[in-house]
Write a protein that holds these residues in place. Sequence first.
Motif, PDB file in Angstrom:
ATOM      1  N   ARG A 108       0.633  -0.810  -0.191  1.00 52.97           N
ATOM      2  CA  ARG A 108      -0.188  -0.010  -0.019  1.00 52.97           C
ATOM      3  C   ARG A 108       0.928   1.410   0.157  1.00 52.97           C
ATOM      4  N   LEU A 109       1.615   1.160   0.925  1.00 56.20           N
ATOM      5  CA  LEU A 109       2.769   2.145   0.584  1.00 56.20           C
ATOM      6  C   LEU A 109       3.341   2.559  -0.281  1.00 56.20           C
ATOM      7  N   LEU A 110       4.663   2.112  -1.368  1.00 54.69           N
ATOM      8  CA  LEU A 110       5.057   1.650  -1.913  1.00 54.69           C
ATOM      9  C   LEU A 110       3.614   1.928  -3.234  1.00 54.69           C
ATOM     10  N   LYS A 141       3.942   5.991  -3.589  1.00 54.86           N
ATOM     11  CA  LYS A 141       5.054   6.759  -3.287  1.00 54.86           C
ATOM     12  C   LYS A 141       5.170   6.068  -4.661  1.00 54.86           C
ATOM     13  N   GLY A 142       4.317   5.524  -5.511  1.00 47.99           N
ATOM     14  CA  GLY A 142       4.600   5.554  -7.003  1.00 47.99           C
ATOM     15  C   GLY A 142       5.215   4.634  -7.617  1.00 47.99           C
ATOM     16  N   TYR A 143       5.248   3.419  -6.742  1.00 48.40           N
ATOM     17  CA  TYR A 143       6.574   1.860  -7.231  1.00 48.40           C
ATOM     18  C   TYR A 143       5.000   1.099  -7.586  1.00 48.40           C
ATOM     19  N   LYS A 144       5.401   0.390  -8.073  1.00 48.07           N
ATOM     20  CA  LYS A 144       5.234  -1.065  -9.463  1.00 48.07           C
ATOM     21  C   LYS A 144       5.238  -2.703  -8.434  1.00 48.07           C
ATOM     22  N   PRO A 145       5.087  -2.166  -6.972  1.00 48.26           N
ATOM     23  CA  PRO A 145       5.501  -3.692  -6.499  1.00 48.26           C
ATOM     24  C   PRO A 145       4.258  -4.874  -6.911  1.00 48.26           C
ATOM     25  N   ILE A 146       4.480  -5.473  -7.184  1.00 45.23           N
ATOM     26  CA  ILE A 146       4.362  -7.218  -7.650  1.00 45.23           C
ATOM     27  C   ILE A 146       4.208  -8.065  -6.233  1.00 45.23           C
ATOM     28  N   GLN A 147       3.044  -8.623  -5.956  1.00 49.69           N
ATOM     29  CA  GLN A 147       3.333  -9.463  -4.305  1.00 49.69           C
ATOM     30  C   GLN A 147       2.826 -11.173  -5.342  1.00 49.69           C
TER      31      GLN A 147
END
Lengths: 305, 243
Positions: A241-243, A246-252
């Motif tokens: 959620r945080l990232l 902040k505009g990052y694109k994490p993938i679980q």
Amino acid sequence: MSGSIMIQTDNLTKKFGAAASVDRVALQVREGEIYGFLGPNGAGKTTTLKMLLGLIKPTEGTIRIFGKRLEEHRAYILQRTGSLIESPSYYGHLTGLENMRIMQRLKNAPDRNIDEALHIVRLEQHKHKKVDQYSLGMKQRLGIAMALLSFPKLLILDEPTNGLDPAGIGEIRELIKSLPARYGMTVMLSSHLLSEIEQIADSAGIIHKGRLLFQGSLESLWQKSKTTIQLKTEDNDAAERLLLMKGYKPIQKGHRLQFEHLSDAETAEINRLLVSHHIPVTRIEERKKSLEEMFLALTGKGGSL
Amino acid sequence: MMRSISAEWLKMRRSKMTLILAALPVVSVLIGSANYYLNQEALQNDWLSLWTQVSLFYGEFFLPILIAICCAYACRLEHMNQNWKMIMAAPISAAHLYLAKLLITGMMILFAQAMFLGLYWLAGTLLFLPSPFPVKTAGWVMRGWAASLSIIALQLELSLRFRSFAVPIGINLCAVFIGLGMYINKLGLFFPFSLLTIGMSVLSQDKLAAMENLLFWLMSIAFVVIFASISICRLKNNDIVQA
């Protein structure tokens, strides 16, 4: 390692009936290199290699070896080429030595080459035994010895480690690796095993369903592999959620968060952000795509090769 | 070319072909001689009568079968263990490979012919035939060998085409009977198997007329050239896809 072109094919095509077994393949094998020809079973590897030896006539396209067209200079090319295609050929009622003699006559090679080639594949002890009594591995070694017999400029080997035990595979692999430096040979070998090509070859061609999907140095193949960063935290959902905010694109991915194309600075910034928001980071890992994954991505083929 | 012949010669080593090559003339001469011995009242023409008996079994049946076996064996060596791909990837031409096989098989049959002639002489001597040995039979044996080359070329073509060992030999057996029919119908010169009957003077010991003689040699050459061309083209142009 980047010598002149040893094998060049243009638009090489073989059709059996309507289906193209080999489809417009443009090979480029350079002098002095080990070229790994990679593809799953039935991809068209053997058909391509047989065309290079004139055993199968192309439906379309041209083949140039040593800068000469195969159609017109068959004898010149074959005199300077050793080959082992599919399983080894042999006359079972004759001894290993007699089989070598037959090949020696056909290749017009000097007598002393017989012992040298048998020595290289460690078959001297068994040379007076009938080949029918050889194990599969010994027959394969004999096949390699016959291919080496005239110490040719070009060696074409189709799945050369087939039928060998793990120790034998290692030994033959080392032998093949040493051939360019020891005898100035150019080697083209096919395999359906990525690990094999990875360990032996300088360059590779990847064939699938008759089409050449990739050709180039092994390094350039590696460069295609994208680096990913994987992150493990004590609260992946909160971190995500945080990232995202902040505009990052994490993938679980499983218990990890994965990022594509992350610079060192970005990685450091993500770590700082998470720690400052009281989300402990337990792991940061860099992961390269394996050759296997690249291969699967290229061929679009899941499962085993 | 010498390299191909030498390689073919090496391949023939340790095979049981020598045994078969020697056995069939022995069997033919034994049966023929027994036949002669048991029917001496009817067979009054000593050496020539003995010839009619031994050459009947040999020239009509055993020799064609022997040729078929030799050719099937020469090709079986390559059909086995995917040897075609090894041999065709060697720097020798298809024509040389074929001619080497033709020559080696021809030499094997020449050996059988020599055996047969020697055994015929031995049988005649043991039967205490009064007149001297007819030297012209040596000529018949050589003429028979020339006709054999036509059959060899035909059988090599069949054995190249069929991977099976038995099929070309089966066809050979049928052709033997067709040959007899052709001979009886005065068409003997136009079929390799009946050409052999004429060449070896099996069914008639009369001297060939000049025209017949000329035609015999022309047809022998023609059959070899035709079948050899077909086989060489096949070797040159066919894909080696055997698994």
